[in-house]
Write a protein that holds these residues in place. Structure first.
Motif, PDB file in Angstrom:
ATOM      1  N   LEU A  20      14.812 108.878  62.988  1.00 19.12           N
ATOM      2  CA  LEU A  20      14.656 108.500  61.677  1.00 19.12           C
ATOM      3  C   LEU A  20      15.513 107.224  61.237  1.00 19.12           C
ATOM      4  N   GLY A  21      16.579 107.356  61.668  1.00 19.24           N
ATOM      5  CA  GLY A  21      17.603 106.029  61.384  1.00 19.24           C
ATOM      6  C   GLY A  21      16.934 104.674  62.066  1.00 19.24           C
ATOM      7  N   ALA A  22      16.591 105.110  63.320  1.00 18.52           N
ATOM      8  CA  ALA A  22      15.978 103.981  63.976  1.00 18.52           C
ATOM      9  C   ALA A  22      14.737 103.305  63.382  1.00 18.52           C
ATOM     10  N   SER A  23      13.885 104.061  62.867  1.00 15.22           N
ATOM     11  CA  SER A  23      12.755 104.003  62.188  1.00 15.22           C
ATOM     12  C   SER A  23      13.067 103.108  61.050  1.00 15.22           C
ATOM     13  N   MET A  24      14.024 103.567  60.334  1.00 17.66           N
ATOM     14  CA  MET A  24      14.368 102.612  59.139  1.00 17.66           C
ATOM     15  C   MET A  24      15.142 101.343  59.441  1.00 17.66           C
ATOM     16  N   THR A  25      15.396 101.101  60.598  1.00 16.23           N
ATOM     17  CA  THR A  25      15.783  99.620  60.876  1.00 16.23           C
ATOM     18  C   THR A  25      14.657  98.841  61.160  1.00 16.23           C
ATOM     19  N   ARG A  26      14.536  97.679  60.164  1.00 14.30           N
ATOM     20  CA  ARG A  26      13.586  96.723  60.577  1.00 14.30           C
ATOM     21  C   ARG A  26      13.628  95.802  61.580  1.00 14.30           C
ATOM     22  N   ARG A  27      12.597  95.437  62.361  1.00 21.34           N
ATOM     23  CA  ARG A  27      13.007  94.230  63.478  1.00 21.34           C
ATOM     24  C   ARG A  27      12.145  93.081  62.703  1.00 21.34           C
ATOM     25  N   ILE A  28      12.929  92.061  62.642  1.00 13.74           N
ATOM     26  CA  ILE A  28      12.579  90.959  62.006  1.00 13.74           C
ATOM     27  C   ILE A  28      12.402  89.880  62.872  1.00 13.74           C
ATOM     28  N   HIS A  29      11.184  89.392  62.491  1.00 17.40           N
ATOM     29  CA  HIS A  29      10.789  87.678  63.164  1.00 17.40           C
ATOM     30  C   HIS A  29      10.989  86.693  62.185  1.00 17.40           C
ATOM     31  N   LEU A  30      12.182  86.087  62.205  1.00 18.70           N
ATOM     32  CA  LEU A  30      12.484  84.887  61.289  1.00 18.70           C
ATOM     33  C   LEU A  30      11.764  83.654  61.436  1.00 18.70           C
ATOM     34  N   GLY A  81      -4.025  90.769  67.905  1.00 18.35           N
ATOM     35  CA  GLY A  81      -3.418  89.460  68.517  1.00 18.35           C
ATOM     36  C   GLY A  81      -2.422  88.743  67.687  1.00 18.35           C
ATOM     37  N   SER A  82      -2.112  89.093  66.529  1.00 22.07           N
ATOM     38  CA  SER A  82      -1.188  88.163  65.727  1.00 22.07           C
ATOM     39  C   SER A  82       0.170  88.861  66.153  1.00 22.07           C
ATOM     40  N   ARG A  83       0.531  89.573  66.650  1.00 24.79           N
ATOM     41  CA  ARG A  83       1.811  89.951  67.040  1.00 24.79           C
ATOM     42  C   ARG A  83       2.133  90.489  68.545  1.00 24.79           C
ATOM     43  N   LEU A  84       3.313  90.439  68.916  1.00 23.75           N
ATOM     44  CA  LEU A  84       3.754  90.871  70.472  1.00 23.75           C
ATOM     45  C   LEU A  84       3.494  92.381  70.443  1.00 23.75           C
ATOM     46  N   ASP A  85       4.070  93.219  69.217  1.00 19.99           N
ATOM     47  CA  ASP A  85       3.866  94.656  69.455  1.00 19.99           C
ATOM     48  C   ASP A  85       4.139  95.004  68.059  1.00 19.99           C
ATOM     49  N   ALA A  86       3.883  96.281  67.611  1.00 24.30           N
ATOM     50  CA  ALA A  86       4.033  96.771  66.374  1.00 24.30           C
ATOM     51  C   ALA A  86       5.390  96.912  66.041  1.00 24.30           C
ATOM     52  N   GLY A  87       5.617  97.033  64.522  1.00 23.96           N
ATOM     53  CA  GLY A  87       6.703  97.345  63.964  1.00 23.96           C
ATOM     54  C   GLY A  87       7.643  96.122  63.785  1.00 23.96           C
ATOM     55  N   VAL A  88       6.880  94.812  63.682  1.00 25.21           N
ATOM     56  CA  VAL A  88       7.735  93.543  63.828  1.00 25.21           C
ATOM     57  C   VAL A  88       7.467  92.912  62.305  1.00 25.21           C
ATOM     58  N   GLU A  89       8.406  92.653  61.419  1.00 20.51           N
ATOM     59  CA  GLU A  89       8.066  92.217  60.092  1.00 20.51           C
ATOM     60  C   GLU A  89       8.522  90.650  60.062  1.00 20.51           C
ATOM     61  N   LEU A  90       7.732  89.891  59.339  1.00 15.99           N
ATOM     62  CA  LEU A  90       7.819  88.573  59.220  1.00 15.99           C
ATOM     63  C   LEU A  90       8.973  88.167  57.814  1.00 15.99           C
ATOM     64  N   ASP A  91       9.867  87.469  58.159  1.00 13.44           N
ATOM     65  CA  ASP A  91      10.870  86.957  57.078  1.00 13.44           C
ATOM     66  C   ASP A  91      10.882  85.192  57.325  1.00 13.44           C
ATOM     67  N   VAL A  92      10.251  84.731  56.041  1.00 14.58           N
ATOM     68  CA  VAL A  92      10.113  83.626  55.845  1.00 14.58           C
ATOM     69  C   VAL A  92      11.458  83.039  55.155  1.00 14.58           C
ATOM     70  N   LEU A  93      12.024  81.795  55.696  1.00 16.03           N
ATOM     71  CA  LEU A  93      13.192  81.264  55.147  1.00 16.03           C
ATOM     72  C   LEU A  93      12.676  79.630  54.742  1.00 16.03           C
ATOM     73  N   VAL A  94      12.879  79.205  53.696  1.00 13.82           N
ATOM     74  CA  VAL A  94      12.579  77.880  53.314  1.00 13.82           C
ATOM     75  C   VAL A  94      13.894  77.260  53.265  1.00 13.82           C
ATOM     76  N   ALA A  95      14.275  76.299  54.199  1.00 16.38           N
ATOM     77  CA  ALA A  95      15.699  76.058  54.277  1.00 16.38           C
ATOM     78  C   ALA A  95      16.026  75.084  52.839  1.00 16.38           C
ATOM     79  N   GLN A  96      17.026  75.417  52.014  1.00 21.52           N
ATOM     80  CA  GLN A  96      17.453  74.652  50.936  1.00 21.52           C
ATOM     81  C   GLN A  96      18.652  73.805  51.013  1.00 21.52           C
ATOM     82  N   SER A  97      19.314  73.892  52.077  1.00 21.29           N
ATOM     83  CA  SER A  97      20.725  73.279  52.172  1.00 21.29           C
ATOM     84  C   SER A  97      20.548  71.505  52.383  1.00 21.29           C
ATOM     85  N   ASN A  98      19.531  71.358  52.570  1.00 24.20           N
ATOM     86  CA  ASN A  98      19.452  70.013  53.103  1.00 24.20           C
ATOM     87  C   ASN A  98      18.708  69.097  52.102  1.00 24.20           C
ATOM     88  N   GLN A  99      18.543  69.371  50.613  1.00 19.48           N
ATOM     89  CA  GLN A  99      17.782  68.816  49.917  1.00 19.48           C
ATOM     90  C   GLN A  99      18.222  67.300  49.201  1.00 19.48           C
TER      91      GLN A  99
END
Length: 519
Positions: A20-30, A81-99
């Motif tokens: 259950l604890g492992a299932s609560m840990t998200r696997r992120i594609h940054l 075909g949009s993922r390599l395997d199940a359980g991976v979530e996309l996290d999008v970072l729009v870089a703001q440190s170089n504006q």
């Protein structure tokens, strides 16, 4: 006393809790998105020049990219075909440190800021919440593509990819070969003023910097050498895609964006070139991805030149109207072109000290030049302080600058590139596994005098960079044919669809990028 059955039941409960604890840990594609060259001056001329300010960008310009890919991959299990395997979530970072004017500080310093934002802010925040980043992708627009290539070099140098899998590397309208020189007065002026007004970034665009010491080589040269950390890091990504404008990109032309040594689209209005839109497996035209093209070809016999229009005729005046750019707020006559945004432009440009009559470009131009000069001077002062910082040894530019293998273009390289300096134009091109290529190179046509007169002159260094990058087997090229616009540089990413209807023409490119993304 606990029995064996009790122990077995307890172990089962513990195992269930662990699962259950492992299932609560998200696997992120940054996914990191990096914008192009910014300028504080853009904030002052936004209302007047934004529809032509191809080089001036902010994080808001990546809004269409961020929204589209979030929409496409919000429910990845529904997309085969949009993922390599199940359980991976996309996290999008729009870089703001170089504006803003910080983008004047160079590809290297901009990338160092982005790396800090990725590692010290986003990844640490993800880990502190109990989640794990398992995959990494990056997309850069315009200058952001070069910054992205430096960023992955820094990450590879820090062994980041030993624990995180690199997946997608994408650039959109990025000057991979720097800024090519054309035999025109405007191009010559840009080559002189660009390195002065754009500070370190301008020097790197035109390969006039000495990145690894007083007698060193340009950063673009180092980044494109096969034995450099940057090239090795780029090669780690299994999916490398570059999007380039075929035509009408007045900021990053086709040659440097598509990493090519010849331009079949240079005279597209007169050479009779034919293009085909993106095609699905069913061989039907896919309008969703328009204006991406699947193939192109030049006719066996060049078409006759168009008839010359009589001077001051209606056709002549109409042709001028299509060619001459008129800012949106100046398309009405004085004083009807006054509105709240133009008044704000006047006030912001001169900080309220000198009122500027709207539409007086002769007054505006010197003020813009003065502002660019001040911004460039401020950038050079920031760079001086950064380089004087005692903690600079933490940066890749310090640890690698003098370690990279020295040397310029060898005689052997010069001999190899000699035959490419005046290449014949492409005949027929198709989008293959690695992008566009010649179907019948032996049938390339002779270049006429008019086309030859405006063809860019790539340097041996640029030819070497193109050869090295095109040797990457997994690199793919996708071309956008956006006609009917003054400058396609902003349109290719649908940079501001709220203010400019024409920017919607690039939505097919954005959609293709998002749906081609491997999660």
């Amino acid at each position: 006393m606990a029995t064996a059955d009790d122990a077995a039941a307890l172990n089962a409960k513990l195992e269930q809790a662990e699962l259950l604890g492992a299932s609560m840990t998200r696997r992120i594609h940054l996914l990191v998105l990096i914008h192009g060259l910014s300028s504080a001056i853009r904030l002052r001329v936004h209302a007047l020049f934004d529809d032509y300010s191809g080089m001036w960008g902010t994080c808001e310009h990546l809004e269409e990219l961020a929204n589209t890919i979030t929409e496409v991959h919000s429910n990845p299990p529904s997309r085969s075909g949009s993922r390599l395997d199940a359980g991976v979530e996309l996290d999008v970072l729009v870089a703001q440190s170089n504006q803003s004017v910080q983008t004047y500080d160079g590809i290297d310093w901009g990338a160092e800021r982005v790396v800090g934002e990725v590692i010290r802010e986003r990844i640490q925040a993800i880990q502190s919440s109990g989640d794990t980043v398992i995959r990494f992708s990056i997309t850069g627009y315009s200058l952001g593509g070069l910054v992205a290539r430096y960023v992955v070099g820094v990450l590879h140098h820090a062994d980041f990819f030993a624990a995180v899998e690199p997946v997608n590397f994408v650039t959109i309208a990025t000057p991979h070969l720097g800024i090519p020189r054309y035999p025109t007065t405007v191009s010559s002026i840009h080559a002189v003023l660009g390195p002065k007004f754009l500070s370190r970034t301008g020097e790197q665009f035109w390969a006039m910097d000495k990145w690894d010491g007083p007698d060193g080589r340009p950063l673009l040269d180092i980044m494109n050498r096969r034995d450099s950390i940057f090239f090795k890091a780029l090669s780690l990504f299994p999916h490398i895609t570059i999007y380039a404008n075929c035509i009408n990109d007045t900021v990053v032309p086709y040659l440097t964006a598509a990493i090519e040594t010849e331009d079949p689209f240079l005279a597209h209005s007169v050479n009779g070139i034919e293009v085909s839109k993106a095609i699905l497996a069913s061989r039907k035209l896919d309008e969703r991805y328009s204006p991406i093209i699947e193939s192109y070809r030049l006719p066996d016999v060049p078409p006759p030149p168009p008839p010359q229009t009589r001077l001051l005729s209606l056709a002549y005046i109409e042709s001028l109207r299509r060619k001459i750019f008129v800012p949106s707020v100046l398309q009405a006559r004085w004083p009807f072109n006054i509105n709240r945004t133009t008044v704000r432009f006047q006030y912001g440009l001169v900080h309220g000290s000198v009122p500027v009559r709207t539409g007086s470009l002769r007054t505006v131009a010197p003020l813009l030049i003065a502002r660019l000069s001040l911004d460039s001077r401020a950038s050079r002062e920031r760079i001086r302080l950064l380089e004087a910082n005692t903690s600079r040894s933490d940066y890749l530019s310090s640890s690698l600058g003098r370690v990279e293998d020295a040397g310029g273009v060898s005689k052997q390289d010069n001999d190899a590139y000699a035959g490419l300096r005046r290449p014949a134009p492409m005949a027929n091109g198709n989008a293959g596994a690695r992008g566009f290529h010649l179907e019948n190179p032996d049938e390339a046509q002779e270049t006429n005098f008019q086309i030859e007169a405006i063809s860019p002159r790539l340097t041996p260094l640029q030819l070497q960079m193109a050869m090295n990058l095109n040797s990457i087997p997994q690199l793919k090229k996708k071309l956008a044919y956006i006609d009917g616009v003054v400058n396609s540089h902003a349109v290719i990413i649908s940079r501001d669809v709220k203010r400019f209807e024409v920017h919607k023409k690039g939505r097919g490119v954005v959609r293709n990028w998002a749906e081609s993304f491997v999660l």
